[in-house]
Design a protein around this motif. Structure first.
Motif, PDB file in Angstrom:
ATOM      1  N   ASP A  97      45.718  25.275   3.621  1.00  0.00           N
ATOM      2  CA  ASP A  97      45.521  24.994   5.044  1.00  0.00           C
ATOM      3  C   ASP A  97      44.687  26.130   5.617  1.00  0.00           C
ATOM      4  OD1 ASP A  97      48.882  23.726   5.418  1.00  0.00           O
ATOM      5  OD2 ASP A  97      47.011  22.635   5.089  1.00  0.00           O
ATOM      6  N   GLN A 131      43.646  20.939   6.635  1.00  0.00           N
ATOM      7  CA  GLN A 131      43.935  20.997   5.208  1.00  0.00           C
ATOM      8  C   GLN A 131      42.683  20.766   4.377  1.00  0.00           C
ATOM      9  OE1 GLN A 131      46.598  17.919   3.513  1.00  0.00           O
ATOM     10  NE2 GLN A 131      47.736  19.623   2.632  1.00  0.00           N
ATOM     11  N   THR A 137      41.666  20.284   0.354  1.00  0.00           N
ATOM     12  CA  THR A 137      42.146  20.048  -0.999  1.00  0.00           C
ATOM     13  C   THR A 137      40.958  19.890  -1.929  1.00  0.00           C
ATOM     14  OG1 THR A 137      44.120  18.926  -0.163  1.00  0.00           O
ATOM     15  CG2 THR A 137      43.578  18.599  -2.484  1.00  0.00           C
TER      16      THR A 137
END
Length: 122
Positions: free
Chosen positions: A92, A117, A119
């Motif tokens: 995050d 966030q 990823t």
């Protein structure tokens, strides 16, 4: 100062993302702005910071050469261009404001936004 981060998402390793942080409230252009990140189970870590006039920038060694911080004071926005992303960049990401010097210490910043966030898949 209220901060709103955006631009996170899912990307493959080697890809790019651009995070934005829009500020509102008190004049933010006088502040050092920073980006931090926090992965699950880990402490928040410094990513990058930029001085109020954009003359000074500061990067964590782990992102140097891959990430670029910039700001547009007319738009009250700071950006983090992230290239060559790695799975270990997954976290995050938080923007922060209010520091008076370029610093990697979270305590040096008075204002924090909610995280966005990121990823990175392998």
């Amino acid at each position: 100062v209220q901060l709103q981060a955006s631009g996170g998402g899912l990307v493959q390793a080697g890809g790019s993302l651009r995070l934005s942080c829009a500020a509102s409230g008190r004049t933010y252009s006088n502040y050092v702005m920073g980006w931090f990140r926090q992965a699950p189970g880990k402490e928040r870590e410094f990513v990058s910071a930029i001085s109020w006039g954009s003359a000074g920038t500061y990067y964590a060694d782990s992102v140097k050469g891959r990430f670029t911080i910039s700001r547009d004071n007319a738009k009250n926005t700071v950006y983090l261009q992230m290239n060559s992303l790695k799975p270990e960049d997954t976290a995050d990401y938080y923007c922060a404001a209010g520091a008076v010097i370029l610093t990697s210490t979270p305590a040096g910043y008075n204002y924090w936004g909610r995280g966005t966030q990121v990823t990175v898949s392998s």
